[in-house]
Design a protein around this motif. Sequence first.
Motif, PDB file in Angstrom:
ATOM      1  N   LEU A 143      14.073 -13.091 -17.871  1.00 56.37           N
ATOM      2  CA  LEU A 143      15.024 -12.643 -16.849  1.00 56.37           C
ATOM      3  C   LEU A 143      14.333 -12.474 -15.499  1.00 56.37           C
ATOM      4  O   LEU A 143      13.224 -11.947 -15.414  1.00 56.37           O
ATOM      5  CB  LEU A 143      15.668 -11.318 -17.255  1.00 56.37           C
ATOM      6  CG  LEU A 143      16.922 -11.404 -18.135  1.00 56.37           C
ATOM      7  CD1 LEU A 143      16.617 -12.056 -19.466  1.00 56.37           C
ATOM      8  CD2 LEU A 143      17.530 -10.024 -18.336  1.00 56.37           C
ATOM      9  N   HIS A 144      14.992 -12.892 -14.488  1.00 54.45           N
ATOM     10  CA  HIS A 144      14.540 -12.753 -13.089  1.00 54.45           C
ATOM     11  C   HIS A 144      15.339 -11.616 -12.484  1.00 54.45           C
ATOM     12  O   HIS A 144      16.502 -11.803 -12.095  1.00 54.45           O
ATOM     13  CB  HIS A 144      14.818 -14.060 -12.363  1.00 54.45           C
ATOM     14  CG  HIS A 144      14.370 -14.141 -10.946  1.00 54.45           C
ATOM     15  ND1 HIS A 144      15.001 -13.492  -9.911  1.00 54.45           N
ATOM     16  CD2 HIS A 144      13.357 -14.825 -10.369  1.00 54.45           C
ATOM     17  CE1 HIS A 144      14.404 -13.780  -8.774  1.00 54.45           C
ATOM     18  NE2 HIS A 144      13.403 -14.588  -9.026  1.00 54.45           N
ATOM     19  N   GLY A 145      14.796 -10.422 -12.396  1.00 51.72           N
ATOM     20  CA  GLY A 145      13.537  -9.912 -12.740  1.00 51.72           C
ATOM     21  C   GLY A 145      13.632  -8.413 -12.570  1.00 51.72           C
ATOM     22  O   GLY A 145      14.709  -7.819 -12.445  1.00 51.72           O
ATOM     23  N   MET A 146      12.520  -7.744 -12.409  1.00 54.63           N
ATOM     24  CA  MET A 146      12.481  -6.291 -12.263  1.00 54.63           C
ATOM     25  C   MET A 146      11.271  -5.898 -11.428  1.00 54.63           C
ATOM     26  O   MET A 146      10.168  -6.373 -11.664  1.00 54.63           O
ATOM     27  CB  MET A 146      12.399  -5.628 -13.638  1.00 54.63           C
ATOM     28  CG  MET A 146      12.449  -4.115 -13.624  1.00 54.63           C
ATOM     29  SD  MET A 146      12.245  -3.420 -15.287  1.00 54.63           S
ATOM     30  CE  MET A 146      10.498  -3.007 -15.270  1.00 54.63           C
ATOM     31  N   SER A 147      11.478  -5.026 -10.464  1.00 56.97           N
ATOM     32  CA  SER A 147      10.387  -4.523  -9.634  1.00 56.97           C
ATOM     33  C   SER A 147       9.803  -3.242 -10.217  1.00 56.97           C
ATOM     34  O   SER A 147      10.521  -2.397 -10.760  1.00 56.97           O
ATOM     35  CB  SER A 147      10.873  -4.223  -8.215  1.00 56.97           C
ATOM     36  OG  SER A 147      11.335  -5.389  -7.573  1.00 56.97           O
ATOM     37  N   TYR A 148       8.494  -3.120 -10.078  1.00 57.23           N
ATOM     38  CA  TYR A 148       7.821  -1.859 -10.390  1.00 57.23           C
ATOM     39  C   TYR A 148       8.398  -0.751  -9.498  1.00 57.23           C
ATOM     40  O   TYR A 148       8.729  -0.976  -8.334  1.00 57.23           O
ATOM     41  CB  TYR A 148       6.327  -2.018 -10.144  1.00 57.23           C
ATOM     42  CG  TYR A 148       5.517  -0.748 -10.244  1.00 57.23           C
ATOM     43  CD1 TYR A 148       5.040  -0.308 -11.477  1.00 57.23           C
ATOM     44  CD2 TYR A 148       5.208  -0.012  -9.110  1.00 57.23           C
ATOM     45  CE1 TYR A 148       4.277   0.854 -11.560  1.00 57.23           C
ATOM     46  CE2 TYR A 148       4.449   1.142  -9.184  1.00 57.23           C
ATOM     47  CZ  TYR A 148       3.988   1.585 -10.410  1.00 57.23           C
ATOM     48  OH  TYR A 148       3.240   2.725 -10.493  1.00 57.23           O
ATOM     49  N   GLU A 149       8.510   0.452 -10.045  1.00 59.34           N
ATOM     50  CA  GLU A 149       9.135   1.564  -9.336  1.00 59.34           C
ATOM     51  C   GLU A 149       8.125   2.262  -8.438  1.00 59.34           C
ATOM     52  O   GLU A 149       7.490   3.240  -8.822  1.00 59.34           O
ATOM     53  CB  GLU A 149       9.734   2.556 -10.341  1.00 59.34           C
ATOM     54  CG  GLU A 149      10.712   3.526  -9.719  1.00 59.34           C
ATOM     55  CD  GLU A 149      11.952   2.842  -9.197  1.00 59.34           C
ATOM     56  OE1 GLU A 149      12.132   2.821  -7.964  1.00 59.34           O
ATOM     57  OE2 GLU A 149      12.725   2.303 -10.009  1.00 59.34           O
ATOM     58  N   SER A 150       7.950   1.714  -7.223  1.00 58.42           N
ATOM     59  CA  SER A 150       7.019   2.334  -6.269  1.00 58.42           C
ATOM     60  C   SER A 150       7.575   3.682  -5.804  1.00 58.42           C
ATOM     61  O   SER A 150       8.783   3.845  -5.628  1.00 58.42           O
ATOM     62  CB  SER A 150       6.823   1.427  -5.058  1.00 58.42           C
ATOM     63  OG  SER A 150       6.269   0.193  -5.443  1.00 58.42           O
ATOM     64  N   THR A 151       6.664   4.621  -5.580  1.00 57.02           N
ATOM     65  CA  THR A 151       7.082   5.945  -5.102  1.00 57.02           C
ATOM     66  C   THR A 151       6.795   6.148  -3.624  1.00 57.02           C
ATOM     67  O   THR A 151       7.180   7.178  -3.061  1.00 57.02           O
ATOM     68  CB  THR A 151       6.391   7.054  -5.908  1.00 57.02           C
ATOM     69  OG1 THR A 151       4.974   6.884  -5.821  1.00 57.02           O
ATOM     70  CG2 THR A 151       6.810   6.987  -7.372  1.00 57.02           C
ATOM     71  N   SER A 152       6.120   5.185  -2.986  1.00 58.50           N
ATOM     72  CA  SER A 152       5.910   5.257  -1.537  1.00 58.50           C
ATOM     73  C   SER A 152       5.491   3.880  -1.052  1.00 58.50           C
ATOM     74  O   SER A 152       5.113   3.014  -1.843  1.00 58.50           O
ATOM     75  CB  SER A 152       4.844   6.292  -1.166  1.00 58.50           C
ATOM     76  OG  SER A 152       3.561   5.853  -1.576  1.00 58.50           O
ATOM     77  N   ALA A 153       5.560   3.685   0.256  1.00 60.51           N
ATOM     78  CA  ALA A 153       5.121   2.433   0.876  1.00 60.51           C
ATOM     79  C   ALA A 153       4.725   2.737   2.304  1.00 60.51           C
ATOM     80  O   ALA A 153       5.355   3.556   2.982  1.00 60.51           O
ATOM     81  CB  ALA A 153       6.233   1.390   0.841  1.00 60.51           C
ATOM     82  N   PRO A 184       0.814  -1.224   0.000  1.00 59.34           N
ATOM     83  CA  PRO A 184       0.000   0.000   0.000  1.00 59.34           C
ATOM     84  C   PRO A 184       0.840   1.264   0.000  1.00 59.34           C
ATOM     85  O   PRO A 184       1.926   1.315   0.579  1.00 59.34           O
ATOM     86  CB  PRO A 184      -0.815  -0.123   1.293  1.00 59.34           C
ATOM     87  CG  PRO A 184      -0.017  -1.041   2.165  1.00 59.34           C
ATOM     88  CD  PRO A 184       0.670  -1.996   1.242  1.00 59.34           C
ATOM     89  N   THR A 185       0.311   2.263  -0.674  1.00 55.03           N
ATOM     90  CA  THR A 185       0.954   3.582  -0.667  1.00 55.03           C
ATOM     91  C   THR A 185       0.409   4.389   0.510  1.00 55.03           C
ATOM     92  O   THR A 185      -0.620   4.066   1.099  1.00 55.03           O
ATOM     93  CB  THR A 185       0.681   4.316  -1.981  1.00 55.03           C
ATOM     94  OG1 THR A 185      -0.727   4.326  -2.217  1.00 55.03           O
ATOM     95  CG2 THR A 185       1.359   3.598  -3.131  1.00 55.03           C
ATOM     96  N   GLU A 186       1.100   5.451   0.846  1.00 56.11           N
ATOM     97  CA  GLU A 186       0.785   6.198   2.059  1.00 56.11           C
ATOM     98  C   GLU A 186      -0.545   6.942   1.985  1.00 56.11           C
ATOM     99  O   GLU A 186      -1.101   7.339   3.014  1.00 56.11           O
ATOM    100  CB  GLU A 186       1.921   7.175   2.354  1.00 56.11           C
ATOM    101  CG  GLU A 186       3.216   6.456   2.728  1.00 56.11           C
ATOM    102  CD  GLU A 186       4.390   7.406   2.923  1.00 56.11           C
ATOM    103  OE1 GLU A 186       5.322   7.030   3.641  1.00 56.11           O
ATOM    104  OE2 GLU A 186       4.352   8.504   2.338  1.00 56.11           O
ATOM    105  N   ASP A 187      -1.087   7.097   0.783  1.00 56.17           N
ATOM    106  CA  ASP A 187      -2.351   7.831   0.660  1.00 56.17           C
ATOM    107  C   ASP A 187      -3.571   6.907   0.671  1.00 56.17           C
ATOM    108  O   ASP A 187      -4.686   7.350   0.415  1.00 56.17           O
ATOM    109  CB  ASP A 187      -2.349   8.663  -0.627  1.00 56.17           C
ATOM    110  CG  ASP A 187      -2.149   7.798  -1.866  1.00 56.17           C
ATOM    111  OD1 ASP A 187      -1.707   6.637  -1.712  1.00 56.17           O
ATOM    112  OD2 ASP A 187      -2.428   8.290  -2.976  1.00 56.17           O
ATOM    113  N   VAL A 188      -3.366   5.618   0.976  1.00 54.39           N
ATOM    114  CA  VAL A 188      -4.472   4.668   1.003  1.00 54.39           C
ATOM    115  C   VAL A 188      -4.688   4.197   2.437  1.00 54.39           C
ATOM    116  O   VAL A 188      -3.755   3.731   3.102  1.00 54.39           O
ATOM    117  CB  VAL A 188      -4.189   3.456   0.085  1.00 54.39           C
ATOM    118  CG1 VAL A 188      -5.311   2.431   0.201  1.00 54.39           C
ATOM    119  CG2 VAL A 188      -4.034   3.925  -1.355  1.00 54.39           C
ATOM    120  N   GLU A 189      -5.908   4.296   2.913  1.00 58.73           N
ATOM    121  CA  GLU A 189      -6.241   3.876   4.264  1.00 58.73           C
ATOM    122  C   GLU A 189      -6.366   2.350   4.325  1.00 58.73           C
ATOM    123  O   GLU A 189      -6.794   1.721   3.350  1.00 58.73           O
ATOM    124  CB  GLU A 189      -7.563   4.512   4.714  1.00 58.73           C
ATOM    125  CG  GLU A 189      -7.530   6.028   4.798  1.00 58.73           C
ATOM    126  CD  GLU A 189      -6.505   6.513   5.807  1.00 58.73           C
ATOM    127  OE1 GLU A 189      -6.317   5.846   6.841  1.00 58.73           O
ATOM    128  OE2 GLU A 189      -5.876   7.572   5.556  1.00 58.73           O
TER     129      GLU A 189
END
Length: 937
Positions: A459-469, A56-61
């Motif tokens: 290829l193993h692998g690549m993470s999505y570029e999250s901007t917050s957690a 979850p991102t910080e703007d989600v309750e």
Amino acid sequence: MFMRETFKSPENRYRPKMRWWLPGAYMENDEIKREIEWLANAGYGGAEIIHFFGIPTEDVEPEQYVRYGFGSDEWNDRMKAALETAIPLGFQLDFTIGPLWPIATPAIMDREDDRCVHGLHFGTRAIIGAYHGQIPGAETIDGERPRKLVAVTAARLYNGAATIGKAATLDLESAIDLMKAGCVDILTERIAWSPPDDGEWYLFAFWSQTNGQMNDSISAPVVDHFSKDAVDAITGYWDERLLGDPYLRMLYEKNAGCLFCDSIELNATMLGGMYGAKPLAVSIWTPELLREFRERRGYDLTPYLPSIFIKGLYQLSVRNADEDAEFDFEDRSANRRIRNDFHLTLTEMFRDNHVRVLREWANRHNMRLRYQTYGLPTELTNGLLEVDIPETESLGFKDSTDGYRLQSGAVHMKNLEMYSIEVGAVMGFGYKQTWTGKEYGLLWQLHRGFASGVNQAVLHGMSYESTSASGHFRDMFKWPGMSLMGSMFSNEWGARQPISRHSRGIADYIARNQYVLRMGKAKVDLAIYRYHIDGIHHDILTEPTVYEQAGYSYDYVSPALLNLETAKVGMFDGQPVLDADGSAYKTLIVDTRVHSDGSWRWSPYMPLDIADRLLEYAKEGLPIVLVGEGASGVLSYNGDYNVMEREDDELRQKLERLRTMPNVRHVPNQEGVVEALRKLSVLPAVRTPASSPLIALRRYDQGDNYYYVYNSSLKSEFQGEVVVGGRGRAYLLDAWDGSVYPLEAESAPDGEVAIPLRLAANESALVLVTPLDLGESEEKLKMTPSDNPNILQLDNWTLTVNSWTPGSVPFETRIEKIELELGEGLKDWTDIPQLENKSGIGCYRTSFVLSESEERLPEAILQIGQLSDTFRIQVNGTPLHAVNQIDRRVRIGKWLKTGVNLIEIEVATTLNNALLKLDPHRKPEPHGLVGPVQLLY
């Protein structure tokens, strides 16, 4: 037919794919678009989408988290954005069948649901004389959860000398089903039974319970992989939730990607843990197994259930299916045949009730099924018969060419276009795995796969570029970003590492190899008969096998493959072969299996109908080699010990008859096979000098012969001739830059060509022998610039480093410029104080003067020594694209001039050293250009 333009600029379908880890639906459509476009520009042809954890991102309750799960409206909106971006780019998206692994679905959330995977537990009690009492309970069962009584049996303790069972040895003939005998009251869970004699007997009660294994991504239980009802729940959820919107369904079908299933990481019980679990005597199970066993095997398994419990075998532990069970009967050969029947029934239920149903559903939606069908104690090739694209992996198969061949026989005999590999997962190599290194370098891993028949890399692998957690994930959110697996396993191949700047050249190289390795059909020297139950592959050989050392290519073939319609003798290259229109095996070897530590050899089991096939093959002229006894016995117990023994005797007679045939050889051990093949005039398609480290593979397409030749040594280069089959002219296909070079080799009257090759350690080559004229080719390829070249040592380097450093937030990277005068000494960055703990892009520059009298400049080669990891070159301001990253010998003569010349070498590193201060467990790795760098002309 070979197309030069396609080889030069391969289509997306030949390009490597990226495993893409996504944080649930906590994504932005614009960011999804940016990352797909980056992957396409970096040279990848597709991505495999995995709903990892919902982060979850910080703007989600917290109360809103449910909105962002697999199959939710938010998830579907993100997939719509991904597909709308990918389809116009020709960038294909594959989708895991459920979130993360093992397979689970939001349609089944109750872990007591019968459609979840089960374990079979047993309780036992020793008795003498009549017993009136409770059914024994199982110590391994979870007493707080429901369980179901499956069977109650009894067997007399064996009084002879045998001590086969690890806990006790039982008398085979005494085994009895007490429920069938009417001695069990299921309602009161009591037994009332008097043994027929006053010996010591064991009572057994068998209890089924769902295993409690959960899919961590959505907290859903893992589904039963042997149950059609479980698969129907999975596909039903897709139909209702993921494909319910007609527009979104249209996008999935237009995309025409794959439905993907990872390796089958099931545990019969979770009481001992998951990975590296405490070994427990619990078997994998499914509610319909006893019924399906009777229908498929023709007898009742119930009395023999005590013999299926090998401690740890069904828990992802490194166990051998040929080990003795906790409670076994006095005849080891009977025990193993009973377990063969049990495991073969599991195999067929997995194939028919799970894999086939998934494939048929996927095909109806214009998708193919790509599946890693290993991890269970099953016969591997049998399940592959229902898979569109089989997949192996570098981790589970330990980078073993021999291990990859466990599936290549099914790929080739089913005439499947692709054999895929999940490549790059190495424990402890997050952010430090290189493209070209000798310690788990990705190209080292991939070359070994290519040499074994693999022709698609994921290829193993690549993470999505999250901007917050937020929540407990916040502690994981550190520079250079949320790494869903990269900090533990290699690697993050996306834009957050300096080596990503050179991805395009590597991806182009992989794509050109994969284009050639999908041409026509594989032609394989040897078919090696193998019947084995494969769980986790503990006995794989990593070093070159006896056959590879002798230059032979080979596949493993099983009864399931030899029962295919294509498994018949025909003619190819003027000699009898097996599967003439496909693999064209020159001989069939019935081999022994050798444990990786050399502690034992084991002959395979063989059904009588396969022995009959071998006799027919030999009559039709196919050379056959029998190793040792040829077979341990028939595969099945057949429900009766006497029937099993009669069939064993019949099998021995058939094999004896086979040994008398003129084109059959019998040798005592594997070491004698190569000499037997020579006497049968069975030669490898690629003949190499004795004791060479080369491993080769052949493909054939309407008169064109393609050869992939790999130097498996990490220490020594190979230089010499290899002899290949084919008529016409030989060409070297340069996978690095797409060039095609004619080789100085002529086809002999007997259809063989001697080809000169020079391969650096870990380098491979593509060779085409064709009767067609490929038209105008590049200039003649020189092995060296001349017989006695001038050697100019290039010194006096300057270095500018764009150092990658943490920004103000975890996903931000800043660039710090560092400029150095190195003088005459090239050094590893770890030995340069200003570059200690630095990673990034380094640009090395030097100049030198060439006099007007030099006549050898057109042949000049720049020879680059040690560096890490990848590099680019400019000569007098001209970029040289797609240079060989393994050999690092670059022809630069056409760009040189008399007078002052300027060389620039750009080197990209991993991010490892920049992470040393943030991760005390890391150790510094080599970075930069160490050299020496020489000009040969």
